[in-house]
Design a protein around this motif. Sequence first.
Motif, PDB file in Angstrom:
ATOM      1  N   MET A 135       0.840  -1.210   0.000  1.00  0.00           N
ATOM      2  CA  MET A 135       0.000   0.000   0.000  1.00  0.00           C
ATOM      3  C   MET A 135       0.873   1.257   0.000  1.00  0.00           C
ATOM      4  N   GLN A 136       1.999   1.196   0.674  1.00  0.00           N
ATOM      5  CA  GLN A 136       2.926   2.322   0.704  1.00  0.00           C
ATOM      6  C   GLN A 136       3.555   2.544  -0.672  1.00  0.00           C
ATOM      7  N   ALA A 137       3.733   1.460  -1.442  1.00  0.00           N
ATOM      8  CA  ALA A 137       4.376   1.552  -2.751  1.00  0.00           C
ATOM      9  C   ALA A 137       3.492   2.252  -3.779  1.00  0.00           C
ATOM     10  N   TYR A 138       2.176   2.244  -3.578  1.00  0.00           N
ATOM     11  CA  TYR A 138       1.259   2.875  -4.524  1.00  0.00           C
ATOM     12  C   TYR A 138       0.596   4.087  -3.873  1.00  0.00           C
ATOM     13  N   PRO A 139       1.161   5.280  -4.141  1.00  0.00           N
ATOM     14  CA  PRO A 139       0.609   6.496  -3.508  1.00  0.00           C
ATOM     15  C   PRO A 139      -0.820   6.830  -3.966  1.00  0.00           C
ATOM     16  N   ILE A 164       8.915   4.747   9.846  1.00  0.00           N
ATOM     17  CA  ILE A 164       7.893   3.818  10.349  1.00  0.00           C
ATOM     18  C   ILE A 164       7.916   2.529   9.537  1.00  0.00           C
ATOM     19  N   ILE A 165       8.028   2.647   8.221  1.00  0.00           N
ATOM     20  CA  ILE A 165       8.087   1.461   7.365  1.00  0.00           C
ATOM     21  C   ILE A 165       9.327   0.632   7.689  1.00  0.00           C
ATOM     22  N   LEU A 166      10.487   1.310   7.853  1.00  0.00           N
ATOM     23  CA  LEU A 166      11.719   0.591   8.188  1.00  0.00           C
ATOM     24  C   LEU A 166      11.584  -0.123   9.539  1.00  0.00           C
TER      25      LEU A 166
END
Length: 134
Positions: A80-84, A94-96
């Motif tokens: 979901m983060q990969a597709y803005p 936060i993702i890391l």
Amino acid sequence: MSLDSIISALGTEPEPDTASKELALDGREDLSRHSAFAHKLRHEYIDEIKRIGKIKEEFANGILKFLWAFSSFCAIVVVMQAYPQLGFHLDKSIILTLVGGTFASAISLVAIVLRGLFKVEKEPPPLSKEDEKK
């Protein structure tokens, strides 16, 4: 006069009294009873080992299911983060943290489960010089 000389003078050995017969019979009954008890204990021990094995298997399967669910959640968040255009955005730190924490918890859970399921007997400590002398 010894007992052997008395027996040889009489010519026959005396018959054992009833108390001796009962004692011998009790000895055989005790042996039989102890043997049956040992057999029962052995079967109870085997049943207990099987029961513990089933509990360990259920626990390991539960851990695996949790690990799959948590990893899937993290994968969904990363996708979901990969597709803005989906309108979902988290800070890079936060993702890391999420991915790093997932990796660390996955490795530690696997290590804990494997260590718990497949215990290795520790070697006894080496004998001291005083113990070797004995």
